[in-house]
Design a protein around this motif. Structure first.
Motif, short mmCIF file in Angstrom:
data_model
loop_
_atom_site.label_atom_id
_atom_site.label_comp_id
_atom_site.label_asym_id
_atom_site.label_seq_id
_atom_site.Cartn_x
_atom_site.Cartn_y
_atom_site.Cartn_z
N GLU A 1 17.13 9.02 26.84
CA GLU A 1 18.19 10.14 26.95
C GLU A 1 17.64 10.99 26.14
O GLU A 1 17.02 10.98 25.13
CB GLU A 1 19.47 9.44 26.43
CG GLU A 1 20.28 10.76 26.10
CD GLU A 1 21.90 10.25 25.86
OE1 GLU A 1 22.18 9.13 26.15
OE2 GLU A 1 22.55 11.17 25.12
N ASP B 1 15.81 12.81 37.43
CA ASP B 1 16.42 12.71 36.18
C ASP B 1 18.06 12.66 36.52
O ASP B 1 18.48 13.05 37.45
CB ASP B 1 16.27 13.87 35.51
CG ASP B 1 14.85 14.04 34.42
OD1 ASP B 1 14.27 12.79 34.50
OD2 ASP B 1 14.69 15.12 34.21
N THR C 1 14.69 10.30 33.15
CA THR C 1 15.59 9.86 31.95
C THR C 1 16.72 10.54 32.33
O THR C 1 17.21 11.27 33.17
CB THR C 1 15.10 10.51 30.78
OG1 THR C 1 15.57 9.86 29.51
CG2 THR C 1 14.96 12.05 30.54
N ARG D 1 6.89 14.39 30.62
CA ARG D 1 7.42 12.98 30.84
C ARG D 1 6.87 12.25 31.99
O ARG D 1 6.90 13.30 33.31
CB ARG D 1 8.97 12.87 30.89
CG ARG D 1 9.48 12.42 29.91
CD ARG D 1 11.08 12.23 30.05
NE ARG D 1 11.91 13.59 30.33
CZ ARG D 1 12.38 13.72 31.32
NH1 ARG D 1 12.28 12.81 32.40
NH2 ARG D 1 13.13 14.85 31.61
#
Ligand SMILES: [Cu+2]
Length: 505
Positions: free
Chosen positions: A51, A113, A72, A68
């Motif tokens: 998170e 995400d 997430t 990334r």
């Protein structure tokens, strides 16, 4: 047929608002009734790892690219706040904003995400608001789940399934008005593989604004419903104000760098013909999709409620002018920005002199001129002198207009005509003009029970309005001298006397 332009949706909002504003009723009612679904209701997404809190930026800044490699949970915390800000030099406007500025904060997430969205509505807001993100797959784009009364916070979640550059906006009725007041911004859902690397990224968003005064008319300006209906804006601007990207605030880059612009258009009405004078877009991701669909483009269309991504390499130093190439908008209504590029001259690409002043000087953009500066200082000096400020009826009127358009207009309408059967008119109201003290009392103590205005009976409730005595004097001077009414000044002493008298009753 003045009233035909108020739709039933506006009526509904006006009514809803009457009970929603904390200033108008002792206890703000709970507009968000259903308990919000907790994490359990989201369904388990096995893809999601960890998170993080979203980095949100104000234009022209853009959050850093996402490095990334896996999806997430991204928590977005965005606050709606209604603020008076500069539209142009000497011109103020009550903007409704996502995060305090127009356009709203830039949100950047990655494809896949899970976005947990928290929408707060500041307690000083007069209106309920919500958010419709075009990046959301689901009815209303989040609008229904995010309807939020002043002083409340809503939460909902969505999976960012489709990469692209998306507009978000408020979708509370009357939607056009919320958007016209500045309630829009951009959310980038970066494709899994990311976007090609560039040196600098900027956030530029166009919007059209509708004020009662013409372009440049000084003072506090209120929203003009008729101009909005006619699609005749008084302002067309980048990033919420005339001159928000010129002079010291120009975008800055260097020769040799590649620049990417995330371009949005909040509308509500106009389509932008986005162009950078002196540059050619190397790539255009038309309509904010994830494919560079065109190369070597001069001007790209950005629809209302849409976007485009453009990039270009800078070869020649100098000042490049961002415009809506519908040129009267650029030179006469504000849709003009600058990109200042520093570096060694490139005499092969371009030989000669270029002059910013040609573009700006003749356009009469006051904030760049000495005269504008001196005028602003003179105004500040006058404002600071209480004798001058207190004596002038015009200033009282202007201040009263401001109070009116923050406090009374939602019920009595911007035109002062009210709504038939619900809110009595203040324009040419015999009731208002017959008794000054009664009008003061009505604001201090509220008013209810049957009353006849111009021969028509009303039987509603106006709650006490929580404004100070100075504001009461200002707003009553305004309404008693506007829309065909002619009366004398309501002084601070009048208000204090009535307040003292009514305290004894
Ligand atoms: Cu809104």
């Amino acid at each position: 047929m003045t009233n035909s332009r108020f739709s039933s949706a506006i009526l509904a909002t006006a009514l809803g608002l009457a009970s929603a504003s904390p200033l108008l009723s002792a206890e703000p009612p709970k507009l968000v009734t259903a308990p919000l679904p907790g994490p359990a209701a989201k369904g388990n997404d096995p893809e999601i790892v960890g998170e993080e809190k979203a980095v949100l930026t104000s234009a022209p800044a853009v959050p850093p690219p996402i490095v990334r490699k896996q999806p997430t949970k991204v928590v977005v915390d965005l606050e709606v706040i209604e603020v008076v800000k500069r539209m142009a030099d000497g011109v103020d406007y009550l903007f409704w904003t996502f995060g305090g500025d127009v356009p709203g904060k830039f949100i950047r997430v990655r494809e896949g995400d899970l976005v947990e969205f928290h929408l707060g509505n500041h307690p000083t807001s007069k209106m309920p608001h919500n958010i419709d993100l075009h990046a959301v797959t689901g009815p209303g784009g989040g609008a229904a789940s995010s309807f939020t009364a002043p002083g409340h916070k809503s939460q909902f979640s969505f999976k960012a399934m489709n990469p692209g550059l998306y507009v978000y906006h408020c979708a509370t009725a009357p939607v056009g008005m919320h958007v016209a007041n500045g309630m829009y911004g951009l959310i980038l859902v970066e494709p899994k593989a990311g976007l090609p690397k560039v040196d600098k990224e900027f956030y530029v968003m166009q919007g059209d604004f509708y004020t009662q005064g013409a372009f440049g008319e000084e003072g506090f300006q209120t929203f003009d419903q008729q101009k909005a209906l006619d699609e005749k804006p008084s302002y067309v601007v980048f990033n919420g104000a005339v001159g928000s990207l010129v002079g010291d605030k120009a975008l800055k880059a260097n020769v040799g760098e590649t620049v990417r612009l995330f371009v949005g258009n909040g509308g509500p009405n106009l389509i932008s013909s986005f162009h950078v004078i002196g540059e050619i877009f190397d790539h255009v991701y038309q309509e904010g999709g994830v494919k560079a669909t065109q190369e070597q483009v001069q001007t790209t269309l950005v629809p209302a409620g849409g976007s485009a991504i453009v990039d270009f390499k800078l070869e020649v130093p100098g000042t490049y002018i961002l415009v809506d190439h519908s040129l009267f908008r650029a030179f006469n209504k504000g849709a003009l920005g600058m990109l200042k590029v520093e570096g060694a001259p490139n005499l092969i690409a371009y030989s000669g002199k270029e002059v910013d002043e040609v573009y700006l000087g003749s356009a009469g953009i006051a904030q760049d001129s000495k005269v504008g500066d001196l005028e602003a200082r003179m105004k500040a000096a006058i404002k600071a002198d209480p004798k001058i400020a207190g004596l002038s009826k015009e200033i009282l009127m202007e201040k009263g207009k401001r109070v009116y358009s923050q406090t009374c207009f939602a019920c009595h309408q911007p035109t002062g005509l009210g709504l038939p059967g619900v809110f009595p008119p203040l324009a040419k109201s015999d009731y208002l003009m017959a008794d000054k003290d009664r009008a003061i009392r009505g604001i201090i103590k509220g008013q209810s029970g049957p009353m006849k205005v111009n021969g028509v009976e009303f039987n509603g409730v106006m709650p006490p309005v929580m404004i100070n005595d100075e504001q009461i004097a200002q707003v009553l001077t305004y309404v008693r001298n506007e829309w065909g009414n002619t009366g004398d000044i309501v002084t601070l002493d009048d208000v204090r006397r009535v307040r003292a008298e009514s305290a004894h009753q």
